[in-house]
Design an enzyme around this catalytic site. Structure first.
Site, short mmCIF file in Angstrom:
data_model
loop_
_atom_site.label_atom_id
_atom_site.label_comp_id
_atom_site.label_asym_id
_atom_site.label_seq_id
_atom_site.Cartn_x
_atom_site.Cartn_y
_atom_site.Cartn_z
N GLY A 16 0.79 -1.22 0.00
CA GLY A 16 0.00 0.00 0.00
C GLY A 16 0.82 1.28 0.00
N ILE A 17 0.39 2.26 0.79
CA ILE A 17 1.05 3.56 0.82
C ILE A 17 2.49 3.43 1.30
CG2 ILE A 17 1.00 5.85 1.87
CD1 ILE A 17 -2.07 5.53 2.11
N LEU A 52 5.48 -3.98 15.77
CA LEU A 52 5.26 -2.68 16.39
C LEU A 52 4.37 -2.74 17.62
CD1 LEU A 52 4.85 -0.82 13.02
CD2 LEU A 52 6.78 -0.57 14.58
N TYR A 156 -10.39 2.45 15.54
CA TYR A 156 -9.51 2.97 14.50
C TYR A 156 -9.49 4.49 14.54
CZ TYR A 156 -7.41 3.86 9.94
OH TYR A 156 -6.59 4.32 8.92
#
Length: 261
Positions: A16-17, A52, A156
Site C-alpha cells: 500500500g502507501i 510494532l 480505528y
C-alpha cells in the site's frame, strides 16, 4: 536520481502507501530502510522486520539502525477489523515509540511524517476523553485505558485521533530541541489491499458515499507525494500540521455547504 542522497526510514513498507513511499525514495536514489512486520519484496536499500506491538522490538530496531537519518515516514497501520488492542498498539503506541525514539537519530533539519486518517475527524472534541490514552506510554496502560472505553466507538478513529494529537503536542519541542519537524497526513479512502477491511469496519455505504462525492477513491500515487513533500526541506516551515489528502471531501464539513457551479 537526486543530487544528494538522503537516508529515509519507512515503517509499514510491506504494501500500500508504505510500499510506494519506500519505492518512491528508492527510485530517486535515496538510501531507504524498509521496516515491516513480515518479509517483503519492496524495493529498498535495507530491510528490517519489527513487531510494532512490542516495545522491546522497537527498541531493538532503533539500536540496530543507528543515527544520521533524514526522515521517518510512519505509514504502518492496522484497520478497525483487527483486535482493538492491536489497533491502538500499532496505530498509536508503536508510532509514538518510533517517533520519540527516532528524534535523536535524525539530523537537524529532518522530519517525521505519520499517516493518520480523515477517520480522525472530531479529535478536537475528544481531547478530554483521550487524555488518559495520551498519558499512556506502555502497552499495559494503553490496554487498561481501552478496556474502560465504549466498545461501540470505532477504535480505528480513536487511534488516529491520538496519533494526530500526539504529533501536534510533540512537534514544538522536537523542533526546539532537535530541529526536527513533525506532521501528519490524513488520507481519505485509498485503494490499498486493506480497503476491504475499511468497508467492513466503517460500512461500505459510507465509503461509497465518499467515493460518489469526490468521484473516486484515492490511489497511493495521490498520497505519497504529500508525504514526500512534508518530509523534504521544501516544507521546512511546516510543523505540527495535519494535512487532509481526501479530494476535498472534508472541507464542506468545516466551511459549510459547497458552492454549486
Amino acid at each position: 536520481m537526486s543530487s544528494e542522497q538522503r537516508k529515509i526510514v519507512v515503517v509499514g513498507a510491506g504494501s500500500g502507501i508504505g510500499a510506494e513511499t519506500a519505492e518512491h525514495y528508492h527510485r530517486q536514489g535515496d538510501y531507504v530502510l524498509a521496516v515491516n512486520l513480515r518479509p517483503s519484496d519492496t524495493q529498498a536499500s535495507r530491510h528490517e522486520q519489527c513487531d510494532l506491538r512490542d516495545a522491546a522490538a522497537i527498541d531493538g530496531l532503533l539500536d540496530r539502525i543507528g543515527s544520521k537519518w533524514d526522515a521517518l515516514a510512519y505509514v504502518a497501520g492496522v484497520p478497525g477489523t483487527a483486535p482493538a488492542h492491536d489497533v491502538l498498539a500499532v496505530n498509536y503506541l508503536g508510532m509514538r515509540l518510533m517517533a520519540e525514539g527516532m528524534l535523536p537519530r535524525l539530523r537537524e533539519g529532518g522530519a517525521i511524517v505519520t499517516v493518520a486518517s480523515v477517520a480522525a475527524l472530531g479529535w478536537q472534541q475528544r481531547l478530554e476523553e483521550l487524555a488518559g490514552l495520551l498519558d499512556a506510554t506502555d502497552a499495559e496502560a494503553v490496554r487498561a485505558w481501552q478496556d474502560t472505553q465504549d466498545p461501540a466507538y470505532p477504535v480505528y478513529s480513536t487511534s488516529k485521533q491520538a496519533a494526530i494529537i500526539h504529533a501536534k503536542r510533540l512537534a514544538p519541542a522536537a523542533w526546539q530541541k532537535y530541529g526536527v519537524r513533525i506532521n501528519t497526513v490524513s488520507p481519505g479512502p485509498t485503494e490499498t489491499p486493506i480497503l476491504g477491511d475499511f468497508e467492513t469496519s466503517m460500512g461500505k455505504d459510507v465509503l461509497d458515499m465518499v467515493k460518489a462525492t469526490v468521484g473516486r477513491h484515492a490511489s497511493v500515487d495521490d498520497i505519497v507525494p504529500v508525504i514526500a513533500f512534508l518530509a523534504s526541506p521544501a516544507a521546512r516551515w511546516i510543523n505540527g500540521q495535519d494535512v487532509h489528502v481526501d479530494g476535498g471531501f472534508v472541507a464542506p464539513m468545516a466551511a459549510g455547504a459547497p458552492i454549486q457551479l
